[in-house]
Design an enzyme around this catalytic site. Structure first.
Site, PDB file in Angstrom:
ATOM      1  NE  ARG A  92      -3.289   2.472   2.627  1.00 19.20           N
ATOM      2  CZ  ARG A  92      -3.284   3.404   3.574  1.00 19.20           C
ATOM      3  NH1 ARG A  92      -2.594   3.315   4.786  1.00 19.20           N
ATOM      4  NH2 ARG A  92      -3.938   4.671   3.518  1.00 19.20           N
ATOM      5  CG  HIS A 143      -1.014   8.823   3.344  1.00 19.34           C
ATOM      6  ND1 HIS A 143      -1.247   7.646   3.623  1.00 19.34           N
ATOM      7  CD2 HIS A 143      -0.493   9.747   4.626  1.00 19.34           C
ATOM      8  CE1 HIS A 143      -0.938   7.560   4.810  1.00 19.34           C
ATOM      9  NE2 HIS A 143      -0.380   8.506   5.219  1.00 19.34           N
ATOM     10  CD  GLU A 189      -4.525   7.806   9.597  1.00 20.30           C
ATOM     11  OE1 GLU A 189      -4.062   8.929   9.844  1.00 20.30           O
ATOM     12  OE2 GLU A 189      -4.197   6.610  10.083  1.00 20.30           O
ATOM     13  CG  ASN A 328      -4.978   3.525   8.235  1.00 26.62           C
ATOM     14  OD1 ASN A 328      -5.010   2.475   7.744  1.00 26.62           O
ATOM     15  ND2 ASN A 328      -4.558   4.809   7.859  1.00 26.62           N
ATOM     16  CE1 TYR A 330      -1.594   3.763  12.845  1.00 24.49           C
ATOM     17  CE2 TYR A 330       0.344   2.838  13.347  1.00 24.49           C
ATOM     18  CZ  TYR A 330      -0.464   3.508  12.175  1.00 24.49           C
ATOM     19  OH  TYR A 330       0.163   3.554  11.117  1.00 24.49           O
ATOM     20  CD  GLU A 394      -1.645   4.202   7.996  1.00 26.50           C
ATOM     21  OE1 GLU A 394      -1.335   4.526   9.152  1.00 26.50           O
ATOM     22  OE2 GLU A 394      -1.425   4.651   6.842  1.00 26.50           O
TER      23      GLU A 394
HETATM   24  C1  PNW Z   1      -1.284   7.364  10.646  1.00 31.10           C
HETATM   25  N1  PNW Z   1      -3.059  10.307  16.094  1.00 31.10           N
HETATM   26  O1  PNW Z   1      -1.499   8.739  11.195  1.00 31.10           O
HETATM   27  C2  PNW Z   1      -0.928   7.745   9.242  1.00 31.10           C
HETATM   28  O2  PNW Z   1      -1.561   7.449   8.141  1.00 31.10           O
HETATM   29  C3  PNW Z   1       0.500   7.619   8.939  1.00 31.10           C
HETATM   30  O3  PNW Z   1       1.060   8.349   7.946  1.00 31.10           O
HETATM   31  C4  PNW Z   1       1.394   7.818   9.995  1.00 31.10           C
HETATM   32  O4  PNW Z   1       2.763   7.592   9.719  1.00 31.10           O
HETATM   33  C5  PNW Z   1       1.359   6.575  10.918  1.00 31.10           C
HETATM   34  O5  PNW Z   1      -0.477   6.586  11.205  1.00 31.10           O
HETATM   35  C6  PNW Z   1       1.849   6.773  12.208  1.00 31.10           C
HETATM   36  O6  PNW Z   1       1.579   7.887  13.098  1.00 31.10           O
HETATM   37  C7  PNW Z   1      -1.742   8.980  12.459  1.00 31.10           C
HETATM   38  O7  PNW Z   1      -2.601  11.182  16.688  1.00 31.10           O
HETATM   39  C8  PNW Z   1      -1.264   9.984  13.010  1.00 31.10           C
HETATM   40  O8  PNW Z   1      -3.934   9.393  16.649  1.00 31.10           O
HETATM   41  C9  PNW Z   1      -1.872  10.445  14.343  1.00 31.10           C
HETATM   42  C10 PNW Z   1      -2.635   9.687  14.885  1.00 31.10           C
HETATM   43  C11 PNW Z   1      -3.067   8.592  14.330  1.00 31.10           C
HETATM   44  C12 PNW Z   1      -2.789   8.376  13.107  1.00 31.10           C
END
Ligand code: PNW
Length: 491
Positions: A92, A143, A189, A328, A330, A394
């Site tokens: 991706r 992006h 996002e 996405n 985390y 992601e």
């Molecule tokens: C994503 N938050 O961004 C993006 O899609 C990527 O480009 C980035 O490198 C990756 O996550 C890691 O950060 C985010 O603050 C940035 O919750 C910030 C947040 C979530 C996603």
């Protein structure tokens, strides 16, 4: 639920389907560098990372920009070789709008800029190489690298005119690459773009509604206008795709949304409602219009007229405009009622349970802790709530060791391995035990790269990049994922 955990039955009986896409994600501005090559014009991220030196303002921790990044504009063949060596069957990546459309010259009489053939040729070569190597290209059109010209011309995402420009760009990409690309992601996002770019001002274009409070003390309307125009741009591009490309070239198209898994801090009904509000503000804001045809009621109630109305005509285009659910994610958060910030649904989020324990191991960045059960629950939540197959576009971890150690120790990223072990097993549980149709898993990221406002101080890669030489060193986590997916995708 047939079994509560995979350990109830032998592991080898559990497999992801043979067509499952496993790979890595990147984004153009984070890896390419070469900002002027092949006729590329500046995006808002170029401007944001090069503030007037006289002002003394720095928008990235280390003061650096994506000018060099991982030099992937030149080293893309090495990147594909890495993907291959990691056993990936998919990649991706995103296209740079200002390399594909010629923003160095004025627009034509129709108000639209022409195609930049040199840029198209560059991406065409990458896509052809991926296909030759048996790696499925999954292309993100946007992006975050909005053409600076469009921001200057009418405020970019702040004006509905962006829909026309975005659809023009999308058409060019569908026509140029649609014979080889069968997985399209329109926009990455929208929440981050709207809130971090136009609410908090920590991402480009750095507009902060805190500077612009309404008389009631509420945050301004800008993030909600931006969010609205993003939804429309996505939906009208998909409409064009379906009417003009889908029948001849086929392929799936959708949007990628980001969220944490939100759990009430305790069973206090206020906190249960707060967790629902957190989901509405982070995910429902975009997912409800796109999958259900209207904004969440709680958002309308909180924002009143500051939330743009989805007209009946637009609503018919927006509703059902994503073939899949691009996700996405985390981490997970515990949610409590309270907090004034509307952009977060007036809630407080954290990682600490009432008994003082933490959800999991802390990342180098403040906003991530390791909590795999939340990933399994989130996949279930998304499937139950929105009813579309899920593409995990992601998922990843910034380990503390990446920032602390140097070669050769730094490649032993035990925390990231712990993260991926937990999250890959949670994914498998969601698919085989809960029946959630998950179609892909893209780890963020293939390489350490330009991590937006963190500059190069935060590393998310499964590959360590020595920025002085651009040497790439696979970390243990790359080996882990290769072996795990080899063992868990059916033949
Ligand atoms: C994503 N938050 O961004 C993006 O899609 C990527 O480009 C980035 O490198 C990756 O996550 C890691 O950060 C985010 O603050 C940035 O919750 C910030 C947040 C979530 C996603």
């Amino acid at each position: 639920m047939a079994a509560s955990s995979l350990t109830d039955t032998p592991l080898e009986t559990h497999k992801l389907p043979a067509e499952f896409l496993y790979g890595y994600a990147t984004a153009a501005y984070q890896i390419e560098g070469s900002p002027a090559a092949a006729g590329r014009a500046p995006s808002i991220w170029d401007t944001f990372t090069h503030p007037d030196p006289k002002s003394g303002i720095k928008h990235t921790i280390d003061g650096l920009s994506g000018d060099v990044a991982t030099d992937s504009f030149n080293l893309w063949k090495d990147d594909i070789a890495l993907l291959k060596s990691y056993g990936a069957n998919a990649y991706r990546f995103s296209l740079s709008w200002t390399r594909i459309i010629d923003f160095k010259n004025p627009p034509g009489e129709d108000g639209l800029e022409k195609i930049n053939e040199e840029g198209v040729k560059h991406y065409r070569a990458i896509i052809e190489e991926l296909v030759r190597e048996g790696i499925t290209p999954c292309v993100t059109l946007y992006h975050w690298d909005l053409p600076q010209v469009l921001h200057d011309r009418y405020g970019g995402w702040l004006d509905r005119k962006i829909v026309n420009d975005y659809v023009h760009y999308a058409k060019v990409c569908f026509n140029a690459f649609g014979d080889l690309v069968k997985h399209w992601i329109t926009i990455n996002e929208p929440w981050v773009i709207s809130v971090l770019g136009y609410g908090q001002g920590v991402f480009a274009p750095g507009r902060s509604s805190n500077r612009n409070k309404s008389p009631e003390g509420n945050t301004s309307t800008e993030p909600f206008i931006v969010g609205h125009n993003i939804i429309l741009a996505h939906a009208y591009a998909v409409k064009w795709f379906r009417e003009n490309v889908a029948h001849t070239q086929g392929g799936a198209i959708g949007i990628t949304l980001d969220t944490s898994f939100y759990m009430p801090y305790n069973d206090d009904p206020e906190n249960v409602r707060a967790a629902q509000r957190a989901f509405a503000s982070r995910l429902g804001w975009f997912a409800d219009p796109i999958y259900k045809g209207q904004y969440p009621a709680s958002l309308k109630e909180m924002l009143g007229t500051r939330l743009p109305e989805l007209s009946p005509e637009d609503a018919t285009v927006v509703k059902g405009s994503s073939d899949f659910f691009g996700l996405n994610t985390y981490t997970s958060n515990l949610v409590q009622d309270g907090g004034a910030e509307e952009l977060y649904g007036k809630v407080k989020t954290g990682f600490t349970r009432p008994d003082g324990s933490h959800l999991g191991k802390q990342a180098h960045v403040s906003w991530i802790q390791i909590y795999p059960p939340g990933f399994r629950q989130l996949l279930n939540y998304v499937w139950k709530t929105y009813g579309k197959p899920v593409y995990v576009t992601e998922n990843g971890f910034a380990a503390k060791s990446d920032a602390l150690l140097s070669l050769p120790e730094v490649v032993h990223d035990a925390d990231r391995v712990e993260y991926f072990r937990g999250y890959s097993n949670a994914l498998l549980e969601a698919v085989v035990l809960d029946g959630v149709p998950v179609k892909s898993y893209f780890a963020w990221s293939l390489l350490d790269n330009f991590e937006w406002a963190d500059g190069y101080t935060t590393r998310f890669g499964v590959t360590y990049v020595e920025y002085a030489t651009q040497a790439r060193h696979p970390k243990d986590s790359a080996r882990f994922l290769k072996q795990w997916f080899e063992a868990h995708i059916a033949n």
